[in-house]
Motif scaffolding. Structure first.
Motif, PDB file in Angstrom:
ATOM      1  N   VAL A 195       2.529 136.370 -66.118  1.00 62.55           N
ATOM      2  CA  VAL A 195       3.844 136.341 -66.761  1.00 62.55           C
ATOM      3  C   VAL A 195       4.894 136.475 -65.666  1.00 62.55           C
ATOM      4  O   VAL A 195       4.788 137.366 -64.820  1.00 62.55           O
ATOM      5  N   ILE A 196       5.862 135.573 -65.684  1.00 64.09           N
ATOM      6  CA  ILE A 196       6.934 135.677 -64.687  1.00 64.09           C
ATOM      7  C   ILE A 196       8.229 136.004 -65.416  1.00 64.09           C
ATOM      8  O   ILE A 196       8.649 135.286 -66.326  1.00 64.09           O
ATOM      9  N   LEU A 197       8.811 137.142 -65.026  1.00 69.54           N
ATOM     10  CA  LEU A 197      10.063 137.602 -65.625  1.00 69.54           C
ATOM     11  C   LEU A 197      11.206 137.336 -64.665  1.00 69.54           C
ATOM     12  O   LEU A 197      11.034 137.459 -63.449  1.00 69.54           O
ATOM     13  N   ASN A 198      12.342 136.974 -65.215  1.00 72.25           N
ATOM     14  CA  ASN A 198      13.538 136.869 -64.384  1.00 72.25           C
ATOM     15  C   ASN A 198      14.741 137.164 -65.252  1.00 72.25           C
ATOM     16  O   ASN A 198      14.855 136.649 -66.361  1.00 72.25           O
ATOM     17  N   ARG A 199      15.611 137.996 -64.767  1.00 73.65           N
ATOM     18  CA  ARG A 199      16.833 138.406 -65.474  1.00 73.65           C
ATOM     19  C   ARG A 199      16.521 138.826 -66.914  1.00 73.65           C
ATOM     20  O   ARG A 199      17.205 138.428 -67.851  1.00 73.65           O
ATOM     21  N   GLY A 200      15.451 139.574 -67.067  1.00 78.76           N
ATOM     22  CA  GLY A 200      15.132 140.147 -68.380  1.00 78.76           C
ATOM     23  C   GLY A 200      14.475 139.197 -69.361  1.00 78.76           C
ATOM     24  O   GLY A 200      14.289 139.554 -70.524  1.00 78.76           O
ATOM     25  N   GLN A 201      14.144 138.007 -68.926  1.00 76.01           N
ATOM     26  CA  GLN A 201      13.510 137.058 -69.842  1.00 76.01           C
ATOM     27  C   GLN A 201      12.197 136.532 -69.250  1.00 76.01           C
ATOM     28  O   GLN A 201      12.064 136.462 -68.028  1.00 76.01           O
ATOM     29  N   ILE A 202      11.286 136.124 -70.143  1.00 78.18           N
ATOM     30  CA  ILE A 202      10.033 135.543 -69.674  1.00 78.18           C
ATOM     31  C   ILE A 202      10.296 134.072 -69.344  1.00 78.18           C
ATOM     32  O   ILE A 202      10.733 133.308 -70.200  1.00 78.18           O
ATOM     33  N   HIS A 203      10.055 133.708 -68.095  1.00 79.45           N
ATOM     34  CA  HIS A 203      10.287 132.330 -67.674  1.00 79.45           C
ATOM     35  C   HIS A 203       8.989 131.546 -67.557  1.00 79.45           C
ATOM     36  O   HIS A 203       9.018 130.327 -67.449  1.00 79.45           O
ATOM     37  N   TYR A 204       7.869 132.248 -67.550  1.00 80.25           N
ATOM     38  CA  TYR A 204       6.591 131.553 -67.438  1.00 80.25           C
ATOM     39  C   TYR A 204       5.507 132.466 -67.987  1.00 80.25           C
ATOM     40  O   TYR A 204       5.499 133.665 -67.719  1.00 80.25           O
ATOM     41  N   GLU A 205       4.596 131.893 -68.756  1.00 80.17           N
ATOM     42  CA  GLU A 205       3.500 132.686 -69.319  1.00 80.17           C
ATOM     43  C   GLU A 205       2.294 131.769 -69.482  1.00 80.17           C
ATOM     44  O   GLU A 205       2.396 130.721 -70.122  1.00 80.17           O
ATOM     45  N   ASN A 206       1.202 132.132 -68.883  1.00 83.05           N
ATOM     46  CA  ASN A 206       0.011 131.297 -68.972  1.00 83.05           C
ATOM     47  C   ASN A 206      -1.194 132.096 -68.489  1.00 83.05           C
ATOM     48  O   ASN A 206      -1.044 133.141 -67.860  1.00 83.05           O
ATOM     49  N   SER A 207      -2.389 131.571 -68.773  1.00 82.70           N
ATOM     50  CA  SER A 207      -3.564 132.199 -68.152  1.00 82.70           C
ATOM     51  C   SER A 207      -3.603 131.715 -66.703  1.00 82.70           C
ATOM     52  O   SER A 207      -3.087 130.631 -66.390  1.00 82.70           O
ATOM     53  N   MET A 208      -4.206 132.488 -65.846  1.00 82.12           N
ATOM     54  CA  MET A 208      -4.229 132.109 -64.420  1.00 82.12           C
ATOM     55  C   MET A 208      -4.920 130.759 -64.233  1.00 82.12           C
ATOM     56  O   MET A 208      -4.439 129.897 -63.491  1.00 82.12           O
ATOM     57  N   ALA A 209      -6.053 130.577 -64.941  1.00 85.61           N
ATOM     58  CA  ALA A 209      -6.828 129.339 -64.778  1.00 85.61           C
ATOM     59  C   ALA A 209      -5.980 128.134 -65.172  1.00 85.61           C
ATOM     60  O   ALA A 209      -5.897 127.136 -64.436  1.00 85.61           O
ATOM     61  N   GLN A 210      -5.305 128.246 -66.326  1.00 85.08           N
ATOM     62  CA  GLN A 210      -4.487 127.117 -66.793  1.00 85.08           C
ATOM     63  C   GLN A 210      -3.264 126.913 -65.908  1.00 85.08           C
ATOM     64  O   GLN A 210      -2.826 125.795 -65.682  1.00 85.08           O
ATOM     65  N   ALA A 211      -2.706 128.045 -65.434  1.00 85.33           N
ATOM     66  CA  ALA A 211      -1.512 127.933 -64.583  1.00 85.33           C
ATOM     67  C   ALA A 211      -1.824 127.110 -63.342  1.00 85.33           C
ATOM     68  O   ALA A 211      -1.044 126.248 -62.942  1.00 85.33           O
ATOM     69  N   MET A 212      -2.974 127.382 -62.766  1.00 86.13           N
ATOM     70  CA  MET A 212      -3.330 126.678 -61.537  1.00 86.13           C
ATOM     71  C   MET A 212      -3.714 125.221 -61.846  1.00 86.13           C
ATOM     72  O   MET A 212      -3.356 124.313 -61.107  1.00 86.13           O
ATOM     73  N   ALA A 213      -4.429 125.015 -62.975  1.00 89.97           N
ATOM     74  CA  ALA A 213      -4.878 123.658 -63.305  1.00 89.97           C
ATOM     75  C   ALA A 213      -3.714 122.784 -63.774  1.00 89.97           C
ATOM     76  O   ALA A 213      -3.592 121.629 -63.364  1.00 89.97           O
ATOM     77  N   ALA A 214      -2.849 123.362 -64.608  1.00 91.29           N
ATOM     78  CA  ALA A 214      -1.789 122.557 -65.222  1.00 91.29           C
ATOM     79  C   ALA A 214      -0.828 121.992 -64.192  1.00 91.29           C
ATOM     80  O   ALA A 214      -0.237 120.944 -64.389  1.00 91.29           O
ATOM     81  N   GLN A 215      -0.684 122.689 -63.097  1.00 95.06           N
ATOM     82  CA  GLN A 215       0.321 122.271 -62.139  1.00 95.06           C
ATOM     83  C   GLN A 215      -0.251 121.382 -61.021  1.00 95.06           C
ATOM     84  O   GLN A 215       0.483 120.958 -60.142  1.00 95.06           O
ATOM     85  N   SER A 216      -1.583 121.074 -61.069  1.00 93.07           N
ATOM     86  CA  SER A 216      -2.115 120.226 -60.008  1.00 93.07           C
ATOM     87  C   SER A 216      -1.841 118.751 -60.342  1.00 93.07           C
ATOM     88  O   SER A 216      -1.581 118.406 -61.505  1.00 93.07           O
ATOM     89  N   HIS A 217      -1.887 117.877 -59.338  1.00 93.11           N
ATOM     90  CA  HIS A 217      -1.646 116.455 -59.586  1.00 93.11           C
ATOM     91  C   HIS A 217      -2.363 115.599 -58.533  1.00 93.11           C
ATOM     92  O   HIS A 217      -2.758 116.102 -57.472  1.00 93.11           O
ATOM     93  N   ILE A 218      -2.539 114.308 -58.868  1.00 97.61           N
ATOM     94  CA  ILE A 218      -3.127 113.367 -57.910  1.00 97.61           C
ATOM     95  C   ILE A 218      -2.007 112.464 -57.398  1.00 97.61           C
ATOM     96  O   ILE A 218      -1.140 112.022 -58.172  1.00 97.61           O
ATOM     97  N   ARG A 219      -2.024 112.237 -56.104  1.00 99.08           N
ATOM     98  CA  ARG A 219      -0.953 111.460 -55.461  1.00 99.08           C
ATOM     99  C   ARG A 219      -1.616 110.230 -54.811  1.00 99.08           C
ATOM    100  O   ARG A 219      -2.512 110.382 -53.978  1.00 99.08           O
ATOM    101  N   ILE A 220      -1.224 109.031 -55.253  1.00 98.81           N
ATOM    102  CA  ILE A 220      -1.807 107.789 -54.710  1.00 98.81           C
ATOM    103  C   ILE A 220      -0.704 107.041 -53.958  1.00 98.81           C
ATOM    104  O   ILE A 220       0.351 106.753 -54.544  1.00 98.81           O
ATOM    105  N   ARG A 221      -0.960 106.765 -52.700  1.00 94.21           N
ATOM    106  CA  ARG A 221       0.070 106.096 -51.896  1.00 94.21           C
ATOM    107  C   ARG A 221      -0.333 104.633 -51.631  1.00 94.21           C
ATOM    108  O   ARG A 221      -1.430 104.367 -51.119  1.00 94.21           O
TER     109      ARG A 221
END
Lengths: 290, 278
Positions: A195-221
């Motif tokens: 959970v990431i809090l900033n200025r008294g509000q929750i700005h991000y909430e996820n399980s660690m596994a999903q947090a890491m997986a959801a933000q990965s991407h494939i880059r094809i050049r």
């Protein structure tokens, strides 16, 4: 285990927490991240019952509040006591019967590797020892809910590793742990929820596994800008983005990598590089607190 | 619950005993004994003995409670408070340890004061426990309300403001300056209301001023002095040497005041945001 619903906490005109809702399920290790003044310590105090919410409710899943082990951020103790006297007092307050008190104290000292300082006055303890003592006191009485405000702050790398091992073993034994830290690798190592809090509000909430997986991407050049062909690729899926000569595949679109590669080759482009990028926790954090 | 309260009480008692504040209180006690019961002369008056030591006990209980409440309000005790099923256990321990510390000091002084002091009869000895304990308990609870530990918002201003009103109210009589001042203000208010066209309120105000000018002040004075009756009754009983039937209720009424104030303190403390100091 604990349900926090629409909780607001104000100190006069300052809003420390603003309409925060959070479920803390049993058996999880909750990592609370956020810059200084984000409201982490206020949330700890609210869960511990030291302060009351201005609005909203904090209630246990059952009707009865579980016993709580609380490690505050500041390492302040009754300095005139010895380490084992302090822990014996905690044991008495936890309702342990007389014969079990010494055993519980010795076990907790052993678990945080502080046996050698058992007879030392707290005022003579170093910061690292105090941090271990703060951890030792939460173990006494076996409370099911542990609140750890910056548990490894001030410890050397060996001490930090010991505290992490201790938290992991507590997690394995089924404890629910809520911890805050500024040390991001610590979160990756021991937390199951983020959970990431900033200025008294929750700005991000996820399980660690999903947090890491959801933000990965494939880059094809490709060897040249994709231009109009890029538009037909982007139309394949919401998770496909094209910028110049690069195609980004995010989320479910990562499964389409073969199809995209074939389309590029058939359209006469050369593929120069394919990368699978994992976003770091630091990037998630930076994005959330911006 | 008993184990937790006793463990905390022992801790607070010991903390005060080994602190500089505790040592100062013991020295103050000895100085009080030297001044009020000088060992080089006899102090044979039993009523003096009972009342002077009662005053010492009450004052010392007030100070000890303030000191222990201040120690209890430190942030280092937060993990302990969180462990307790009810915050009231913590409050009880503070109250218990304060009363115990002050009462032990009072008893030490009482024993010292017997040296070349009064020869107390059994009746006089039996007068002492209810008086001293009731007064000590009441002052301990008042000190709790005065401390940051229990006070929340304006709670202590309301409580001690009310006590002050009752204390000042006792001195009301037909010729007292306070009564005259109130009557003058009522008359001023009447004139202002006439000027503002609110004539209906003027008659009750004039009636009130007239009532205060005649026998109203003494009636009010009696009302305000009623809560302080137990203190006068105790003093009278000590001077005479025994309680009569109605005076015997006085310590119990003081304990009743203390009970009500403890309930109020427990309610305030259980629901306040703890502002623990470093």
């Amino acid at each position: 285990m604990i349900e926090i619903s629409k909780v607001t906490k104000k100190y006069y005109t300052l809003t420390a927490l603003d309409n925060v809702s959070l479920q803390i399920p049993a058996g999880e290790v909750f990592g609370l991240l956020g810059p200084n003044g984000a409201g982490k310590t206020t949330l700890f105090k609210l869960i511990a019952g030291i302060i009351n919410p201005t609005a909203g409710k904090i209630k246990p899943a059952g009707d009865v509040w579980p016993a709580i082990g609380y490690k505050p951020e500041r390492l302040l103790f009754p300095n005139h006591l010895r380490v084992n006297e302090y822990l014996r007092q905690v044991a008495r307050l936890s309702g342990l019967p007389g014969p079990q008190i010494n055993r519980a104290v010795n076990e907790s000292l052993e678990r945080v590797n502080l046996q050698s300082a058992a007879n030392k006055k707290i005022r003579e303890c170093s910061k690292g020892m105090r941090q271990r003592l703060a951890m030792a006191q939460i173990l006494i009485g076996d409370p099911p809910l542990l609140l750890l405000d910056e548990p490894s702050n001030g410890l050397d790398p060996t001490g930090q590793a010991e505290i992490h091992a201790c938290i992991q073993s507590l997690h394995q034994s089924g404890k629910t742990i809520v911890m805050s830290t500024h040390h991001l690798p610590e979160v990756t190592q021991v937390c199951t929820q983020l959970v990431i809090l900033n200025r008294g509000q929750i700005h991000y909430e996820n399980s660690m596994a999903q947090a890491m997986a959801a933000q990965s991407h494939i880059r094809i050049r490709a060897n040249k800008p994709l231009e109009e062909f890029g538009q037909s690729l982007a139309a394949l899926h919401d998770g496909v983005d094209v910028a110049g000569d690069i195609v980004y595949l995010k989320g479910e679109a990562m499964e389409m990598r073969r199809q995209v590669l074939v389309m590029l080759l058939e359209a006469g482009f050369d593929v120069l590089r394919v990368e699978h990028n994992r976003i770091s926790l630091a990037e998630i954090y930076a994005e959330a607190v911006q | 619950m008993t184990q937790r309260i006793l463990a905390l009480s022992r801790y607070f008692f010991r903390s005060l005993l080994i602190s500089l504040t505790g040592i100062i209180y013991i020295l103050v006690g000895l100085a009080y004994w030297l001044v009020m019961f000088p060992p080089d002369q006899r102090t044979p008056d039993a009523s003096y003995y009972i009342l002077v030591l009662a005053a010492f006990g009450a004052a010392m209980t007030f100070l000890c409670t303030l000191s222990i409440a201040s120690k209890a309000n430190q942030v280092g005790h937060a993990p302990w408070i969180v462990r307790l099923p009810s915050r009231v256990e913590y409050l009880t321990a503070v109250l218990l340890s304060s009363i115990l510390f002050a009462t032990i000091l009072q008893l030490v002084l009482a024993i010292l004061a017997l040296f070349r002091g009064p020869d107390l009869s059994l009746d006089q000895v039996l007068l002492i426990p209810p008086i001293w304990l009731a007064l000590n308990t009441l002052t301990a609870v008042l000190a709790l309300h005065a401390s940051d530990f229990v006070a929340a918002g304006w709670s202590r201003v309301f409580l001690f403001g009310l006590i002050a009103i009752f204390l000042f109210g006792q001195s009301l009589n037909n010729k007292s300056s306070l009564n005259t001042w109130i009557i003058l203000r009522l008359n001023d208010l009447s004139r202002s209301l006439v000027g503002a066209g609110m004539v209906t309120l003027v008659t009750p105000l004039n009636n009130l001023a007239g009532w205060l000018q005649q026998d109203g002040a003494s009636a009010l004075s009696s009302f305000f002095s009623l809560p302080f009756w137990p203190f006068r009754a105790i003093a009278d009983a000590v001077v005479v040497g025994s309680f009569n039937t109605s005076q015997a209720l006085a310590p119990a009424i003081l304990l009743l005041y203390a009970t009500l104030l403890i309930m109020l303190a427990a309610d305030v403390f259980a629901n306040k945001d703890l502002d623990l100091t470093e």
